[in-house]
Design a protein around this motif. Structure first.
Motif, short mmCIF file in Angstrom:
data_model
loop_
_atom_site.label_atom_id
_atom_site.label_comp_id
_atom_site.label_asym_id
_atom_site.label_seq_id
_atom_site.Cartn_x
_atom_site.Cartn_y
_atom_site.Cartn_z
N ILE A 3 54.51 -4.04 56.04
CA ILE A 3 53.33 -3.29 56.50
C ILE A 3 52.45 -4.26 57.28
CG2 ILE A 3 51.23 -2.15 55.65
CD1 ILE A 3 53.54 -0.37 55.22
N HIS A 17 58.09 -5.85 49.37
CA HIS A 17 58.37 -4.94 50.49
C HIS A 17 59.86 -4.65 50.41
CE1 HIS A 17 57.94 -2.87 54.25
NE2 HIS A 17 59.00 -3.52 54.69
N THR A 83 56.47 -0.35 49.87
CA THR A 83 55.68 -1.57 49.76
C THR A 83 54.81 -1.46 48.51
OG1 THR A 83 55.64 -1.78 52.16
CG2 THR A 83 54.05 -3.09 50.93
N ARG A 92 56.88 4.69 53.39
CA ARG A 92 56.92 5.07 54.79
C ARG A 92 58.35 5.44 55.15
NH1 ARG A 92 52.30 5.16 53.87
NH2 ARG A 92 50.62 3.99 54.84
N ASP A 102 50.71 7.11 49.87
CA ASP A 102 50.09 5.99 49.17
C ASP A 102 49.63 6.46 47.81
OD1 ASP A 102 50.40 4.98 51.70
OD2 ASP A 102 48.39 4.16 51.86
#
Length: 169
Positions: A3, A17, A83, A92, A102
């Motif tokens: 990110i 990640h 992430t 994502r 999120d």
């Protein structure tokens, strides 16, 4: 590629990640390899009077098959990321159209994981994040899911401890 730092909050740090385990696309990659091998063998076995047009047709068909059967799954795999930061879980996905989700760590009430026999062979599994919402968030084929599970649990315990300390003061 993680990110971008500009999308993180102040003092937010990336813990993990991740993308799904390569087993997710292994079958598609093997199919792509078989298509390439078949195209090469087909071009080599063509009679000489069919050359070079026959080879072009064979390789053209191979490319037409490779794009939807191998390239698209590979691009989906590359562009789907998870992430984990010290504040939230960020998902994502998408090649052209991007989707994201999120979840603040404070909203997660339970973290568990599930590993099938095949997952155990590949050392991955499904991470299950439960919130107050009806459906839990399932992160499939997470590499080293047990290690990620422990780390998220540690983050949740630390967050809970910090909230209790803030309430006491």
């Amino acid at each position: 590629m993680g990110i971008p730092k500009r999308l993180l909050g102040s003092d937010e740090q990336i813990i993990y990640h991740l993308r799904t385990h390569i087993k997710r696309i292994l079958g598609w990659l093997l199919l792509g390899l078989l298509i390439v091998i078949a195209a090469i063998v087909g071009a080599l076995l063509l009679p000489s009077d069919w050359q070079p047009i026959g080879s072009w047709v064979i390789f053209g068909l191979a490319v037409i098959l490779l794009v939807p059967l191998t390239l698209v799954p590979l691009l989906k795999w590359v562009t789907t990321t998870y992430t984990i930061t010290n504040r939230r879980i960020i998902t994502r996905a998408g090649i052209l159209n991007k989707t994201g989700h999120d979840i603040p760590l404070g909203r997660i009430s339970n973290v568990s994981y599930d590993r099938s026999f095949i997952d155990r062979i590949f050392r991955c599994g499904t991470l299950i994040l439960e919130t107050s919402a009806d459906n839990p968030l399932l992160l499939d084929d997470i590499p080293q899911v047990e290690k990620v599970h422990v780390r998220i649990t540690e983050l949740l315990f630390r967050l809970d401890r910090e909230e209790r300390l803030a309430q006491d003061h």
